[in-house]
Design a protein around this motif. Sequence first.
Motif, short mmCIF file in Angstrom:
data_model
loop_
_atom_site.label_atom_id
_atom_site.label_comp_id
_atom_site.label_asym_id
_atom_site.label_seq_id
_atom_site.Cartn_x
_atom_site.Cartn_y
_atom_site.Cartn_z
N VAL A 73 -24.30 -24.45 -27.32
CA VAL A 73 -23.23 -25.38 -27.70
C VAL A 73 -23.73 -26.62 -27.54
N THR A 74 -23.69 -27.67 -28.58
CA THR A 74 -24.12 -28.92 -28.37
C THR A 74 -22.86 -29.88 -27.83
N ILE A 75 -22.88 -30.55 -26.83
CA ILE A 75 -21.75 -31.16 -26.31
C ILE A 75 -21.78 -32.70 -26.66
N CYS A 76 -20.85 -32.99 -27.58
CA CYS A 76 -20.44 -34.39 -28.23
C CYS A 76 -19.49 -35.10 -27.50
N LEU A 77 -19.77 -36.54 -27.27
CA LEU A 77 -18.60 -37.31 -26.82
C LEU A 77 -18.03 -38.41 -27.98
N GLN A 78 -16.93 -38.25 -28.08
CA GLN A 78 -16.23 -39.03 -29.15
C GLN A 78 -16.18 -40.49 -28.64
N LEU A 79 -16.60 -41.36 -29.36
CA LEU A 79 -16.38 -42.82 -29.04
C LEU A 79 -15.30 -43.61 -30.07
N ASN A 80 -14.51 -44.06 -29.69
CA ASN A 80 -13.52 -44.71 -30.31
C ASN A 80 -13.65 -46.44 -30.27
N THR A 81 -14.04 -46.98 -31.32
CA THR A 81 -14.32 -48.29 -31.45
C THR A 81 -13.45 -49.06 -32.49
N ILE A 82 -13.38 -50.27 -32.48
CA ILE A 82 -12.63 -51.07 -33.42
C ILE A 82 -13.85 -52.06 -33.95
N GLN A 83 -14.04 -52.01 -35.19
CA GLN A 83 -15.04 -52.70 -36.05
C GLN A 83 -14.38 -53.31 -37.25
N LYS A 84 -14.13 -54.73 -37.11
CA LYS A 84 -13.54 -55.42 -38.47
C LYS A 84 -12.30 -54.95 -38.60
N LEU A 85 -11.36 -54.89 -37.44
CA LEU A 85 -9.93 -54.29 -37.63
C LEU A 85 -9.98 -52.83 -38.10
N GLU A 86 -10.96 -52.04 -38.40
CA GLU A 86 -10.66 -50.77 -38.72
C GLU A 86 -11.11 -49.91 -37.68
N TYR A 87 -10.28 -48.75 -37.44
CA TYR A 87 -10.67 -47.83 -36.43
C TYR A 87 -11.77 -46.86 -36.82
N VAL A 88 -12.77 -46.61 -36.16
CA VAL A 88 -13.79 -45.84 -36.23
C VAL A 88 -14.23 -44.84 -35.22
N ALA A 89 -14.29 -43.74 -35.61
CA ALA A 89 -14.36 -42.76 -34.56
C ALA A 89 -15.89 -42.28 -34.81
N ALA A 90 -16.52 -41.90 -33.64
CA ALA A 90 -17.90 -41.54 -33.85
C ALA A 90 -18.24 -40.65 -32.55
N PHE A 91 -19.19 -39.71 -32.65
CA PHE A 91 -19.66 -38.84 -31.85
C PHE A 91 -21.35 -39.15 -31.42
N ARG A 92 -21.50 -38.91 -30.21
CA ARG A 92 -22.79 -39.06 -29.72
C ARG A 92 -23.24 -37.99 -28.49
N ARG A 93 -24.43 -37.49 -29.12
CA ARG A 93 -24.67 -36.32 -28.31
C ARG A 93 -25.09 -36.71 -26.88
N VAL A 94 -24.48 -36.02 -26.00
CA VAL A 94 -24.64 -36.23 -24.25
C VAL A 94 -25.28 -34.86 -23.84
N GLY A 95 -25.31 -33.81 -24.39
CA GLY A 95 -26.13 -32.80 -23.72
C GLY A 95 -25.81 -31.33 -24.51
N ARG A 96 -26.10 -30.30 -23.69
CA ARG A 96 -25.86 -28.93 -24.29
C ARG A 96 -25.52 -27.95 -23.28
N TRP A 97 -24.76 -27.03 -23.73
CA TRP A 97 -24.42 -25.83 -22.89
C TRP A 97 -25.16 -24.63 -23.41
N SER A 98 -25.56 -23.58 -22.57
CA SER A 98 -25.89 -22.45 -23.07
C SER A 98 -25.35 -21.21 -22.31
N PHE A 99 -25.28 -19.91 -22.73
CA PHE A 99 -24.88 -18.88 -21.99
C PHE A 99 -25.95 -17.64 -22.36
N GLU A 100 -26.99 -17.39 -21.34
CA GLU A 100 -27.79 -16.55 -21.41
C GLU A 100 -27.78 -15.44 -20.68
#
Length: 483
Positions: free
Chosen positions: A12-39
């Motif tokens: 599973v890829t773990i992503c972090l959602q980043l909420n920012t305000i750019q030019k008065l518009e709400y922007v949602a973005a994800f950035r990869r911060v790691g992964r999780w595995s079950f083996e």
Amino acid sequence: MHKSSQPVMETVTICLQLNTIQKLEYVAAFRRVGRWSFENGESRSFLSENVFPPLTELYGDFGGRELVGATMDNWPFIKVGRADGGIFPTGGIDINVLDTIAERLNFTYRLVEPPDGQWGYPSPDGTISGMIGMAARHEVHFALSEITITDGRETVVDFTMPYHFDAVTITSRAPKQRGKALAIFWPFSFEVWLLLVAVVIAIGPVIFLFMECNRRANLSQETFRLQEVVFSVFRAMMVQGNRLALKSFPIRLAFMCWYIFCILISALYGGTLTAFLIIPAYEKPINSLVDLVAEAKDSGFILTIMKDTSQESILKEATAGIYKDVWDFAFDPNKSHVATQTDGFSRALTEKSGYITTKYISEIRTMRRGKHLYYIGRETFYPQGFGIACPSGSPYRKVFETIIGSASPYSTDRLFEGGLVAKWCQDELVGTRSSTSDSDEGEQDVVQAIALDHLQAAFFLLALGYALALAILFLEVLLTMAK
């Protein structure tokens, strides 16, 4: 989620959602911060960065939020004004500390006082008094007013690192000049006077016995009465010479040793008496806890102290040593507690008491009230550090510490390491000294002319001697008339 070709493993890829305000518009973005595995029945995670930001970033800007702090009017650390049933800061060392932290972290603050007017300490019954209690119960965000960091308090609140250090001392009334009625006895202690009287009484018969042994051994034909020898010994002590015509060398040697002894005693007495008479002598001051205990045993001297302070706790909780002696002999549960610092210093002037507080407080407050009226003990004890008390688990405590002091040598906003707190303390001292009238400095010790009150004891001894002689004369007359 992506399934692999192997059924025993999931990634599973773990992503972090980043909420920012750019030019008065709400922007949602994800950035990869790691992964999780079950083996093979085991889970593994691999993070390339922290999911949650560090507290220094999270609380690095409070966004103008208002914090509530507990404090007490405690000049020079806290000075407050009163209006509309509340208080507001007007200055002080701790206010400078708080203003610096508030400006750096972008928050405002409102100050409140503890209902019981105490610094606070946890009690055996589980209650917590004063400002410490308010912080422990999360009624305020912090408490600040020269609060000492102690083990007992740290069980209920979290302290920042110390921003100031000091030690405790005893402040009492300035020693008064000793009465001069017995000034002629001051050069020697009571034990020395007793020994001198015993020697003067004994040395005459001893020399007379020596002379008799010398005569009976046919080494000398000199004969003297016991009264003559005793009086000659007394004359030598008064540096009046000797009228006995002595020819025997051993007897002369014995008298020579006695003369040397008398000259030394006379010189020591005369020089010391002169110093005592022309330079004012004062009562013994309270310099240490040992002096405090001794004075408490001798004259009922008591200590005064504010309730539920760190100074009281170390004395009350002591099980042995000088702290326990102070609590047992100098503390009076009905008289020793004072409500404010001002009461402690006032009672030091009007009662036989010594107020226990920090040395800096003693210096600056006695300077304002008249330093010549007080005596600050030379010995200090119980070194302590002052910190900001926060509710247990407060996430912003560490952020406060980055302003008070930082491990980074490149930090420019460290209050303690940068010497700002020490400078503010010195500024308060300088300001108080400049506002104090020169007339408050008191009288200086100067050489004084010998007056009648210096020699009261001498005239008293003269009168006593003549009265005794008259009584003996009267007794001899009565015995003569009875024959």
